[in-house]
Write a protein that holds these residues in place. Sequence first.
Motif, PDB file in Angstrom:
ATOM      1  N   ASP A  29      24.050 -28.441 -22.617  1.00  0.00           N
ATOM      2  CA  ASP A  29      23.921 -28.888 -22.139  1.00  0.00           C
ATOM      3  C   ASP A  29      24.483 -28.774 -21.072  1.00  0.00           C
ATOM      4  OD1 ASP A  29      22.071 -30.822 -21.827  1.00  0.00           O
ATOM      5  OD2 ASP A  29      22.554 -30.224 -24.657  1.00  0.00           O
ATOM      6  N   ASP A  77      31.143 -27.110 -20.804  1.00  0.00           N
ATOM      7  CA  ASP A  77      31.552 -27.733 -19.444  1.00  0.00           C
ATOM      8  C   ASP A  77      32.002 -29.172 -20.272  1.00  0.00           C
ATOM      9  OD1 ASP A  77      29.480 -29.314 -20.749  1.00  0.00           O
ATOM     10  OD2 ASP A  77      29.022 -30.076 -19.091  1.00  0.00           O
ATOM     11  N   ASP A  84      27.602 -23.036 -24.914  1.00  0.00           N
ATOM     12  CA  ASP A  84      27.127 -24.198 -25.348  1.00  0.00           C
ATOM     13  C   ASP A  84      26.196 -24.366 -23.803  1.00  0.00           C
ATOM     14  OD1 ASP A  84      27.310 -27.832 -25.154  1.00  0.00           O
ATOM     15  OD2 ASP A  84      27.652 -27.540 -22.618  1.00  0.00           O
TER      16      ASP A  84
HETATM   17 MG   LIG Z   1      27.736 -29.014 -22.674  1.00  0.00          MG
END
Ligand SMILES: [Mg+2]
Length: 262
Positions: A27, A208, A25
């Motif tokens: 960000d 996240d 991923d």
């Molecule tokens: Mg993310």
Amino acid sequence: MKHLFSHLKEVFSRIEKKPVFLFLDFDGTLAPLAPTPQEAFLPANIYNLIKRLAALPMVRLAIISGREMNDLKRKVGIEGIIYSGNHGLECDYPEAAFGTKIDPLMLKRLSDAGRKLRQKLSAFPGVVFEDKTYSLSVHYRNVPVAQRGMLKQMVESVLEPYVKARQFVLEQGKMVVEVRLDMDWHKGKIARSLMDRFPGSTPIYIGDDRTDEDAFAVVRPQGLAVFVGDHNKDSQAEYFLNDTLEVQKFLEFIDNHFRQDR
Ligand SMILES: [Mg+2]
């Protein structure tokens, strides 16, 4: 969930010297979260590390983000890796792209809803709205805390008819409401689609946020699902890393692992 660094031996005994497919991923995983999406950037050492990893014959690398794919490509700027944007709807590995199969009427409906939303959002200082063609994002990190409840209510009420008609779904991310098309496609589906195209690799997915959970569920039975953040009992991931610095450290370990005895 287990802290990955407390189980390094176990992790690398599972990786062995077989090829790995790294799904990352952007960000909050590679790039630290910033006040606005525009301000987020890839730290130079992670940029260099990803470049090195991408050049290793045993490593294949894909970055899968909720961002628009072109925005993501600009933010990363590395060739020789696979990019997927809009939670998997866009992908520059052509056979894996799914967004091209979407009825243009659905996209038109989304952009119309986006226009309505944008007008009403002007009442909220600090809000960042993105129309990403295949999805919309309402970022409220810079909206005063006291106004966030009202903001979310407004977003929900504007979009309610679409949600009821099973056209859109709303998903809560980190300081963002994601508006996505109600269809059976997500980060897990694009990860699966790419894995099927390169059989024999061990998949490792690191992410996240909520939208990464679909991918954890897909990757975990065959590889490693790694959540970034504080220990989270609701996550489908098996391991966790605390922050983007620990992600960097883990990527360095992988780089070393495949450089030894070469
Ligand atoms: Mg993310």
